[in-house]
Design a protein around this motif. Structure first.
Motif, PDB file in Angstrom:
ATOM      1  N   GLN A  14      20.159   1.609  45.046  1.00  0.00           N
ATOM      2  CA  GLN A  14      20.848   1.571  43.757  1.00  0.00           C
ATOM      3  C   GLN A  14      20.983   0.137  43.251  1.00  0.00           C
ATOM      4  O   GLN A  14      21.733  -0.143  42.328  1.00  0.00           O
ATOM      5  CB  GLN A  14      22.226   2.233  43.885  1.00  0.00           C
ATOM      6  N   PHE A  25      27.806   7.515  44.909  1.00  0.00           N
ATOM      7  CA  PHE A  25      27.633   8.171  43.620  1.00  0.00           C
ATOM      8  C   PHE A  25      28.987   8.570  43.040  1.00  0.00           C
ATOM      9  O   PHE A  25      29.930   8.882  43.775  1.00  0.00           O
ATOM     10  CB  PHE A  25      26.801   9.452  43.771  1.00  0.00           C
ATOM     11  N   THR A  56      20.138  13.293  39.393  1.00  0.00           N
ATOM     12  CA  THR A  56      20.247  11.955  38.830  1.00  0.00           C
ATOM     13  C   THR A  56      18.878  11.533  38.318  1.00  0.00           C
ATOM     14  O   THR A  56      17.966  12.352  38.185  1.00  0.00           O
ATOM     15  CB  THR A  56      20.837  10.951  39.852  1.00  0.00           C
ATOM     16  N   THR A  61      23.510   5.954  39.759  1.00  0.00           N
ATOM     17  CA  THR A  61      24.771   6.050  40.502  1.00  0.00           C
ATOM     18  C   THR A  61      25.610   7.241  40.052  1.00  0.00           C
ATOM     19  O   THR A  61      26.709   7.441  40.561  1.00  0.00           O
ATOM     20  CB  THR A  61      25.592   4.763  40.331  1.00  0.00           C
ATOM     21  N   LEU A  73      24.360   5.263  50.155  1.00  0.00           N
ATOM     22  CA  LEU A  73      24.389   5.310  48.701  1.00  0.00           C
ATOM     23  C   LEU A  73      25.756   5.815  48.251  1.00  0.00           C
ATOM     24  O   LEU A  73      26.376   6.644  48.923  1.00  0.00           O
ATOM     25  CB  LEU A  73      23.299   6.242  48.170  1.00  0.00           C
ATOM     26  N   HIS A  88      20.116   3.852  34.358  1.00  0.00           N
ATOM     27  CA  HIS A  88      20.012   2.864  35.424  1.00  0.00           C
ATOM     28  C   HIS A  88      18.888   1.905  35.058  1.00  0.00           C
ATOM     29  O   HIS A  88      17.907   2.296  34.420  1.00  0.00           O
ATOM     30  CB  HIS A  88      19.717   3.529  36.772  1.00  0.00           C
TER      31      HIS A  88
END
Length: 226
Positions: free
Chosen positions: A66, A4, A95, A123, A2, A215
């Protein structure tokens, strides 16, 4: 893996994270009436009550995504907006995410249903220490596209949910999570009841520092072939 963008102390950086542990906290509300509401709305679609409150489900770390597109088997899944905390070497970060769940499978095995669907997350990360003093004022808001119409699906302050230190202590018996651990922190009742959608949009809103993590993802139903 992932990726970020982290925001803390007025600065930003990018970080890649390989998760080791995923845990989903269920029935994590502070208010007994709100917990019973969520239990009843799940019971309406055949889901049995939890064995404890809160309850913690483990899932494969690889489920966390994501992606802007999530594929599911059949038409019986739906999203649930949640605050998400991620433990890194330098502490806790926050998040937003969706505990997307197969509702048909949930009627005969909640842990199984959690394992069947991807878990979309944002993200952007905020340092937990920066939002902890006003955690209860943070807002969750989700919209869903249902039957071609965009509707408000979930909305409310994090004051309705147990704060991260409480959930972490109840799950680990300590005050910290091991690095590379991601925890979903509970959800709010669905406005109009739990139902599938073609698209799920989620926001974690900080009215104090005037910022938002957003998101969204489309849901693609794959055919069920016997």
């Amino acid at each position: 893996m992932l990726t970020f963008t982290r925001h803390a102390a007025g600065r930003s950086d990018r970080i890649a994270v390989e998760l080791e542990t995923l845990v989903v906290a269920g029935w994590a509300g502070r208010d007994e009436a709100a917990i019973q509401h969520h239990i009843h709305e799940l019971a309406a679609i055949g889901v049995p009550p939890p064995s404890s409150v809160p309850v913690f489900y483990r899932g494969a770390a690889a489920l966390v995504t994501q992606s802007r597109r999530v594929e599911v088997l059949g038409p019986d899944s739906s999203g649930e907006i949640e605050p998400v905390v991620l433990s890194l070497a330098d502490g806790l970060w926050v998040t937003v995410g969706s505990d997307h769940t197969d509702r048909k499978a949930e009627t005969y095995g909640i842990a199984l249903s959690k394992q069947m669907c991807a878990k979309p997350v944002g993200t952007i990360l905020w340092k937990y220490e920066e939002v902890a003093p006003h955690w209860d004022q943070l807002m969750l808001r989700a919209h869903a596209v249902i039957g071609g119409e965009r509707v408000l699906y979930q909305e409310g302050p994090l004051a309705q949910l147990r704060p991260p230190p409480d959930l972490i202590a109840k799950w680990t018996g300590r005050d910290t999570l091991l690095p590379a651990t991601l925890m979903f922190g509970g959800t709010l009742g669905a406005i109009g009841g739990i139902r599938p959608a073609a698209r799920f949009e989620m926001e974690l809103i900080d009215p104090v520092l005037n910022r938002t993590i957003a998101h969204a993802y489309d849901i693609v139903d794959l055919p069920v072939v016997s």
